[in-house]
Design a protein around this motif. Structure first.
Motif, PDB file in Angstrom:
ATOM      1  N   THR A   1       0.812  -1.208   0.000  1.00 59.72           N
ATOM      2  CA  THR A   1       0.000   0.000   0.000  1.00 59.72           C
ATOM      3  C   THR A   1       0.851   1.266   0.000  1.00 59.72           C
ATOM      4  OG1 THR A   1      -0.147  -0.022   2.425  1.00 59.72           O
ATOM      5  CG2 THR A   1      -1.902  -1.136   1.212  1.00 59.72           C
ATOM      6  N   ILE A   2       2.114   1.161   0.410  1.00 58.36           N
ATOM      7  CA  ILE A   2       2.990   2.336   0.434  1.00 58.36           C
ATOM      8  C   ILE A   2       3.087   2.956  -0.958  1.00 58.36           C
ATOM      9  CG2 ILE A   2       5.353   3.124   0.838  1.00 58.36           C
ATOM     10  CD1 ILE A   2       5.611   1.028   2.990  1.00 58.36           C
ATOM     11  N   VAL A   3       3.237   2.102  -1.982  1.00 58.17           N
ATOM     12  CA  VAL A   3       3.357   2.596  -3.358  1.00 58.17           C
ATOM     13  C   VAL A   3       2.000   2.985  -3.920  1.00 58.17           C
ATOM     14  CG1 VAL A   3       4.054   1.993  -5.698  1.00 58.17           C
ATOM     15  CG2 VAL A   3       5.435   1.231  -3.760  1.00 58.17           C
TER      16      VAL A   3
ATOM     17  N   PHE B   1      -2.556   6.773  -5.930  1.00 57.69           N
ATOM     18  CA  PHE B   1      -3.950   7.226  -5.867  1.00 57.69           C
ATOM     19  C   PHE B   1      -4.152   8.368  -4.873  1.00 57.69           C
ATOM     20  CE2 PHE B   1      -4.403   3.000  -7.685  1.00 57.69           C
ATOM     21  CZ  PHE B   1      -5.363   3.192  -8.659  1.00 57.69           C
ATOM     22  N   TYR B   2      -3.081   8.848  -4.280  1.00 56.90           N
ATOM     23  CA  TYR B   2      -3.146   9.954  -3.323  1.00 56.90           C
ATOM     24  C   TYR B   2      -4.131   9.638  -2.192  1.00 56.90           C
ATOM     25  CZ  TYR B   2      -2.035  14.744  -2.032  1.00 56.90           C
ATOM     26  OH  TYR B   2      -1.541  15.855  -1.389  1.00 56.90           O
TER      27      TYR B   2
ATOM     28  N   LEU C   1      -1.752   4.497   5.705  1.00 56.51           N
ATOM     29  CA  LEU C   1      -0.510   4.275   6.441  1.00 56.51           C
ATOM     30  C   LEU C   1       0.706   4.352   5.522  1.00 56.51           C
ATOM     31  CD1 LEU C   1       0.461   3.529   9.324  1.00 56.51           C
ATOM     32  CD2 LEU C   1       0.465   1.134   8.586  1.00 56.51           C
ATOM     33  N   GLY C   2       0.566   3.867   4.302  1.00 63.78           N
ATOM     34  CA  GLY C   2       1.687   3.913   3.367  1.00 63.78           C
ATOM     35  C   GLY C   2       2.104   5.331   3.047  1.00 63.78           C
ATOM     36  N   ARG C   3       1.142   6.202   2.842  1.00 61.21           N
ATOM     37  CA  ARG C   3       1.464   7.606   2.553  1.00 61.21           C
ATOM     38  C   ARG C   3       2.056   8.288   3.780  1.00 61.21           C
ATOM     39  NH1 ARG C   3       1.154  10.972  -1.369  1.00 61.21           N
ATOM     40  NH2 ARG C   3       0.840  13.198  -1.020  1.00 61.21           N
TER      41      ARG C   3
ATOM     42  N   GLN D   1       5.647  10.169   3.767  1.00 59.13           N
ATOM     43  CA  GLN D   1       5.819  11.553   4.197  1.00 59.13           C
ATOM     44  C   GLN D   1       6.761  11.653   5.398  1.00 59.13           C
ATOM     45  OE1 GLN D   1       1.675  12.400   4.856  1.00 59.13           O
ATOM     46  NE2 GLN D   1       1.402  13.391   2.868  1.00 59.13           N
ATOM     47  N   SER D   2       6.694  10.697   6.310  1.00 63.95           N
ATOM     48  CA  SER D   2       7.541  10.728   7.500  1.00 63.95           C
ATOM     49  C   SER D   2       9.004  10.490   7.153  1.00 63.95           C
ATOM     50  CB  SER D   2       7.057   9.674   8.509  1.00 63.95           C
ATOM     51  OG  SER D   2       5.729   9.939   8.919  1.00 63.95           O
TER      52      SER D   2
END
Length: 322
Positions: free
Chosen positions: A260-262, A267-268, A272-274, A278-279
């Protein structure tokens, strides 16, 4: 059964402990400084040092690891360096998207894989078998982020059936989940993008496992008793073929969580992946550490559940352990 579960539980706890050490050690050796990122590249060194002391980054690594472990045992993950809010709240908010996305992708993977794998095995060496396995081979070769872009171009840009990205969240209105359908529509393309590769892999494993069981004597006995081919295939063969299939399914669910990170970035989606992405960019180590530990913990727990399902499906596994 209790001894079997006890051994598996000890293994789970030992694996989590070892994982925490590795995650903490790896993040410790990464270059960069969270205090420097927060203060800016041109900040005064004294101000950066003061910020590092405020964040506790000047303390020995062993002391910070011990504090982290004590916090996890109490359910306290600390505060994010970038957001200034508790990490547990950030993760809980993002999991409301990531977990449904992974579950939806896993459901699509399971349905597609079992259907394709069983049908291909039942029609071994036929045109249907060759065609389905060729499609599965193609699915294994497609990167999910590239397939996600194709889905956006087709269903969002050309057909305009679904949104290209974003997520408004789940919301409760007048005693019903009013945002359920809209939320599922927002996640369906990303779930399909995640599921295609995993379904292709699982379909091939399912076909191989079913073919192996079809050669067993009990299959011929069941057919001789008058059971239809479909009843034998779905009622007897598939259950006995599920042990290797469940192994792959457990690993795939963990891979879907990590994948899901990718896809969330394509899909913006604010999952948790985003948050991890960002972190990392913000050098927010405390968020990255807890998120990675959470994902690792999910993988370990999934493997524990798979081991328990082994014993439920095939009691010989439990007997061998004893």
């Amino acid at each position: 059964m209790s001894y079997f579960l006890f051994k598996r539980l000890l293994t789970l706890l030992a694996t989590l402990a070892a994982t925490s050490v590795i995650v903490f050690a790896v993040l410790e050796v990464l270059p960069g400084n969270a205090a420097q990122v927060l203060m800016g590249p041109d900040a005064d060194p004294a101000a950066v040092a003061a910020k590092a002391a405020e964040l506790g980054l000047d303390r020995p690594a062993l002391a910070r690891y011990a504090d982290w472990m004590r916090g996890l045992l109490r359910g306290d993950m600390g505060n994010s360096y970038s957001y200034g809010t508790p990490v547990s709240e950030l993760i809980a908010e993002r999991l409301t998207l990531t977990v449904p996305l992974a579950v939806l992708a896993m459901l699509l993977t399971t349905v597609l894989a079992l259907l394709v794998g069983v049908v291909a095995a039942a029609r071994h060496n036929s045109a249907a078998d060759v065609g389905l396995m060729s499609l599965a081979q193609l699915g294994m070769a497609i990167p999910n982020f590239w397939f996600a872009i194709l889905l956006i171009l087709l269903f969002s840009v050309r057909l305009q059936w679904l949104s290209a990205g974003g997520f408004d969240g789940w919301y409760w209105d007048d005693g019903v989940w009013a945002g359920l359908w809209e939320g599922l529509k927002a996640l369906i393309l990303s779930a399909v993008a995640l599921a295609v590769v995993q379904a292709a892999i699982l379909a091939r494993f399912t076909r191989s496992a079913v073919l192996e069981v079809l050669r067993e004597d009990f299959v011929r006995t069941a057919r001789a008793k008058g059971l239809s081919r479909r009843a034998v295939l779905w009622g007897h063969v598939l259950r006995n073929a599920m042990i290797p299939v469940i192994t792959v399914m457990g690993l795939q669910f963990a891979e879907l969580l990590a994948g899901t990170i990718v896809v969330e970035n394509v899909f913006y989606l604010p999952g948790l992946g985003r948050l991890i992405f960002q972190s990392i960019a913000n050098r927010d180590v405390i968020v990255v550490r807890n998120c990675v530990m959470l994902l690792a913990g999910m993988v370990v727990v999934v493997n524990f559940v798979v081991d328990v399902l082994y014993a439920v499906i095939d009691p010989r596994v439990k007997a061998h352990e004893l």
